[in-house]
Design an enzyme around this catalytic site. Sequence first.
Site: not given
Lengths: 231, 625
Positions: B121, B150, B332-334
């Site tokens: 990100d 991710n 997964s990536y939150p």
Amino acid sequence: MSSSNLASEILSHLQSKGLNPNPTWVTNFLSSQRPSVPLQALKQTAQIRLTHADITTSLQRSSKSVFPADIHNASVRERKVVGPIVVQVLDIEDIGRSKWSQLEALEAEERGETTKGREIIRVVPGEATESDNQAPVQSNGPHKLTLQDAQGTSVYGMEIVNVEGVGMSMNIGSKLVLKDVVVARGVLLLEPRCVVVLGGKIEELHKVWKEKRKETLKLGAQQIPPTSGPR
Amino acid sequence: MVTRILCVAEKPSIAKAVANHLAGGAVTIRHVPQNQFTKNYCFDYNFQPPWGASSVTFTSVLGHIMKHDFPSQYSWSNCNPRDLFDAPIDTFVEERNKTVAKNIEQQARHSDILYIWTDCDREGEHIGAEIRDLAKKVNPRIQVKRAQFNNIERAHVIQAARRPIELDERQAEAVSTRMEIDLRTGAAFSRILTNHLKPMIRDVQELKVISYGSCQFPTLGFVVDRYFRVRNFVPEPFWSIKVMHNKEGIKVNFNWKRVHLFDRMAVTILYERCLQAKTAKVIKTQKRPTSKWRPLPLTTVELQKMGSRFLRMDSQKVMKIAEDLYTKGWISYPRTETDQFDKGMDLKALVQRQTQNNIWGPFAQNLIAGAFQWPKSGRNNDKAHPPIHPVNYTNPSTLSDEESRVYSFVVRRFLACCSSDAVGELTTVEIEYGSEIFSASGLTVIARNYLDVYPYDKWESSQQLPVFATGETFVPTEAKMSEGKTSAPGYLTEPELIALMDANGIGTDATMAEHIAKIKERNYVMTRSQGGGSNNGNQEFIPTTLGVALIEGYENLQFATSLSKPFLRKELEVQMRAICAGTATRRDVVHNSIEQYRDVYNRSERGMDTLKAAVRNYVLGQTNG
């Protein structure tokens, strides 16, 4: 064209719109116009002037064109007034929304929160914790109006079916023509069938109404009676 | 010759997990001197050509490494706060990160390739750029790549390792831009507010600083606005007409189409006309299929809102737990704005993993057996991460209580997304009575579908309606005029606040929870359980006197770009996106933004008496005079 012919031309134009000015008004109007103005333009100007005038001084009165004397009689459950009667709007209220929510909306507008690019969202639909007796944000009324005839009699009118042109953006002093209107307990029941909206405005009344609007809503919400009502 | 590769993750837990996935167990752990958190995981790994057989050191940083601050001549007592808009800024390794930075430098010196594994990100990109700069300083020839991933599931990590990409400079630039603006405006406004207002309230409140943050102020603004709406509220009476008809032994309640009106006279007249009409006439009957839609794929904002509503945790807590679950490889990536699944994803395989659970396992099994539906797509795609979804199965009973709640929610939401809408039948009857329209409806739920796995949505069958035919007339059993009263809105709750921040463009999904925590920490708001009751309900926010004074002070200055309003911040978020898209440069954005804030600063300085008056009024309880 002779001035009497001119007067009758103007008069018949106005009458075709449902407006019947008294001779004084017509004379005064014509004397304020230059003779070189074409007739068509003159007719338009006359109509605008008349819808912007106070009908208690500008219109002819006859028993059919004003409210019956006992119009307020609340013991009459229902009757029909044939008319046509020209009235002007002295006050208008949205009775589908609480006064407080209308006041909040006005204040948000004053703070510029409805200006394009500067909107602030204060309530996200579906997120608010439930309180189901809140008034909806968008409202189609109905509207309750205070309507005055040429004789100066004021009567409440209420939309029982939405009438196009009737709404909170209406000017105070707007003219309506009522025909075959049902009156229940002294209140005119307005629906498209019996109302023609001619538009117009009375500048001074409109200005005062606008200025006092927030105050009126505030007092109304707190149920403090206004100092003077209709009639 | 063996390629030497230095991999760097954003935090130690990720370094450990990824290293173990790649190494398959054969890892040598080396301690980083004077640092108890960071470790170097060393192992051999065979990357795709051209790297091939490599000797890998996998280490990590602890978030951002560098600190940005003004030189000492700009200290608090030495300068006018307004100078901070143009002051130079020093960038240096933050004290607590010295050992981390040194470790990177040492490792980089002997490496051929720097492979960055920070989170994918904007912040991660910026941290990656910081790592790159440190490495390049000691080893200018080092080649820099970045991994795109991710979640921390084994197969995914191995896939990611095979496909290195480039660092996204624009995203890193966007973050530097925001940091510079936040530093300058935060320092300038905090100092001017503290200098003028702190001495006034010294006797009633002990504070180090009266801190300003470009997200916190508008966030506080929402809390204060709602507070006043609640406090100033005036209840108003309204009137309604209720019609009940008893048919075939069923009491059918008809609702007035106008709901209620705020004028007694009007309702009385309409009510009388109903009674006068005696009979009501059925003008419309309708029976139609209806459905309750399964939820959209899960985004961060949605997770935070649901967290405070159903999981009894505030947004910051939910994010913390979700991050732990991500680090452990369960979800997964939150941090994501995406509410659509990429068509290439093997969602059925993910559903399959959930079949072993004893509660939702049968539901997942049923999806695999044929009930699976591709999830609905929302409108957002941040092009970086998929919606939050379970990656691997773990038995919730092996997790902590809080982790178990969040994991279960993520799984249930995912299975619900892959199921079908609930289906029902809605019967409506409309009657005309006097001049008024009333209607009644009855819902029959035919197939619950996704609702079976998703208890957070409610949709129940209602009372069944007897049969009515269009044109049929009847004399209603009962018609009543009733009176009610409007009630005040509630104080702002966390899900509402998050929704407002989202709708008004304050903060990113990833930072909202932090801003909310900040205004609590800074004593601008307090929270309590809704309605002041027991503490299992939603938390509601009430501003402190200081919070009210700051917002009211700025509101009273009456200018459109007030710090209490969201516009300046919203604009900055838009500009950051523009930098990411390559349509704006850091230079221009900083310049424009600083000019706007300088203008606000000047107005604040000129209007300081107004701000002071608000403090006197609300904090000190003195009326104006």
